[in-house]
Design an enzyme around this catalytic site. Structure first.
Site, PDB file in Angstrom:
ATOM      1  N   GLN A 156      35.235  40.491  69.015  1.00 44.80           N
ATOM      2  CA  GLN A 156      36.665  40.811  69.006  1.00 44.80           C
ATOM      3  C   GLN A 156      37.069  41.419  70.346  1.00 44.80           C
ATOM      4  OE1 GLN A 156      39.903  41.641  68.705  1.00 44.80           O
ATOM      5  NE2 GLN A 156      39.947  42.695  66.732  1.00 44.80           N
ATOM      6  N   GLU A 167      42.375  42.819  62.889  1.00 49.18           N
ATOM      7  CA  GLU A 167      41.350  43.814  62.554  1.00 49.18           C
ATOM      8  C   GLU A 167      41.958  45.201  62.348  1.00 49.18           C
ATOM      9  OE1 GLU A 167      37.061  45.586  64.090  1.00 49.18           O
ATOM     10  OE2 GLU A 167      37.723  43.602  64.760  1.00 49.18           O
ATOM     11  N   ARG A 168      43.035  45.530  63.046  1.00 48.63           N
ATOM     12  CA  ARG A 168      43.669  46.834  62.831  1.00 48.63           C
ATOM     13  C   ARG A 168      44.215  46.935  61.401  1.00 48.63           C
ATOM     14  NH1 ARG A 168      48.036  47.973  65.111  1.00 48.63           N
ATOM     15  NH2 ARG A 168      47.815  50.219  65.356  1.00 48.63           N
ATOM     16  N   ARG A 199      49.702  42.826  73.625  1.00 46.77           N
ATOM     17  CA  ARG A 199      49.942  44.126  73.015  1.00 46.77           C
ATOM     18  C   ARG A 199      49.793  45.229  74.068  1.00 46.77           C
ATOM     19  NH1 ARG A 199      49.642  44.294  67.330  1.00 46.77           N
ATOM     20  NH2 ARG A 199      49.293  46.528  67.517  1.00 46.77           N
TER      21      ARG A 199
END
Length: 392
Positions: free
Chosen positions: A17, A62-63, A99
């Protein structure tokens, strides 16, 4: 594409990731939002094969997965896609790349991972940036791990040590110890990128002074550079145009300094400050005396019969050497017969040669006048100028 609720126990994070850093405060805020409104956007997963068959690997989100686990949720909405390793890596990077809270080191590591699947050109097109930007981002991975960690721990725009500072430090990548000291200097002194560049330039130009540059402020560094630079300039061949430039600059600075030398300053300075001032002016006096000695020697060599005779300009009062011929301020001819001790005003003639010189010419000589460059000129009045003497 429709989503379905998958058990969190059946989901595995992606070891590759792009995002490696998950800030606790940010996760807690996301968890609070999910608790209030639920997971608004499904995560994206892909089915695993082999021994992990029946499980799913996170591609994007994933967050959201971590925040849901923090809340103790059993399931999470997910979209299942059959993706290759290359497609999964690309999608994961694209989701995170734009982001603001994804730090530049994570972006660089993600690009490094994509290089296993595609070229620089394809990565650039995929991310919508130039190939130069891709390569510049990867350069940050050449920094020592402690420097990279600074960018990971302090990703915010308001952080004291930022990406631009790190890029400057690439210039001394063979000196990790100095890099780390400069990171602390940036944070302690709140240096901007330009300040750091000045320090790096100073270290490269004068490596024997590195320790001083690492300790002193940027302002002192600039002063040292000017002084050291002047010394280096003196080692180079001297040009005639340089001499004239220096003459004008010296005259201007001397006039400015003379205007500032008001002894009342002592009434408003502390004892420590007056000690500093006296040390500065004493050093200047020594430098001036050495400089004057060399100029006198040069004059004695070039000008046969040179005498250090000072006279006042009859128009503006400037004190000049007799050899100047004209006043450097108002350009008036200095050797007026009218001011010469050898001139007979009553008979309007030179007392040495007997040449006839009318008062009008004696008071306002021109370049064709007999007084212009006259070797027998003898000032009537003493000037206020005196020789400087060295202080032991």
């Amino acid at each position: 594409m429709a989503s379905e609720n998958l058990s969190l126990d059946k989901i595995r994070p992606n070891e590759n990731q792009p995002r490696r850093t998950f800030y606790q405060e940010s996760l807690e805020e996301l968890a609070a939002s999910i608790k209030e409104r639920g997971v608004l956007q499904p995560i994206v997963v892909r089915p695993l094969t082999g021994k992990d068959k029946g499980f799913y690997q996170i591609v994007m989100g994933e967050r959201r997965y971590r925040a849901s686990k923090m809340l103790g949720m059993a399931t999470i909405p997910a979209i299942i896609r059959d993706l290759s390793d290359e497609d999964a890596a690309t999608d994961a990077l694209l989701e995170n790349y734009q982001r603001e809270d994804m730090n530049v080191i994570e972006k660089a590591r993600a690009i490094q991972g994509l290089l296993q699947h595609m070229s620089y050109e394809k990565i650039a097109k995929t991310l919508g940036v130039s190939e130069a930007t891709v390569r510049r981002t990867l350069e940050l991975l050449e920094l020592p791990i402690p420097i990279q960690q600074e960018l990971i721990q302090n990703p915010a725009k308001g952080a004291l040590f930022q990406e631009g500072h790190a890029r400057v430090l690439l210039g001394i990548n063979d000196d990790t110890a100095s890099q780390l000291r400069l990171v602390e200097k940036v944070k302690n002194e709140k240096l901007n990128i330009s300040d750091l560049e000045k320090i790096l330039t100073a270290i490269k130009q004068f490596p024997n002074k590195k320790e001083a540059f690492l300790r002193v402020s940027v302002g002192v560094t600039e002063q040292m550079l000017r002084s050291l630079g002047a010394r280096e300039e003196r080692k180079k061949p001297y040009k005639s145009q340089t001499a004239e430039q220096h003459l004008k600059s010296i005259e201007k600075q001397a006039s400015t300094l003379a205007d500032m030398m008001d002894d009342r300053i002592g009434e408003f300075l502390s004892a420590e400050q007056m000690n500093q001032l006296l040390a500065t002016t004493a050093e200047l006096q020594r430098d001036l005396e050495n400089f004057n000695t060399k100029i006198r020697d040069s004059l004695a060599t070039k000008d046969f019969g040179f005498r250090e005779v000072y006279i006042h300009c009859p128009l503006c009062g400037r004190v000049e050497l007799i050899g100047s011929v004209r006043c450097s301020v108002c350009w008036t001819i200095l050797r007026r017969c009218y001011d010469c001790g050898n001139y007979d005003r009553n008979f309007e003639k030179c007392g040495i040669t007997g040449a006839k010189i009318f008062v009008a010419e004696a008071e306002n000589p021109k370049e064709h006048s007999k007084s212009y460059r006259c070797p027998m000129y003898k000032p009537k009045f003493d000037t206020q100028a005196t020789r400087l003497k060295m202080v032991a």
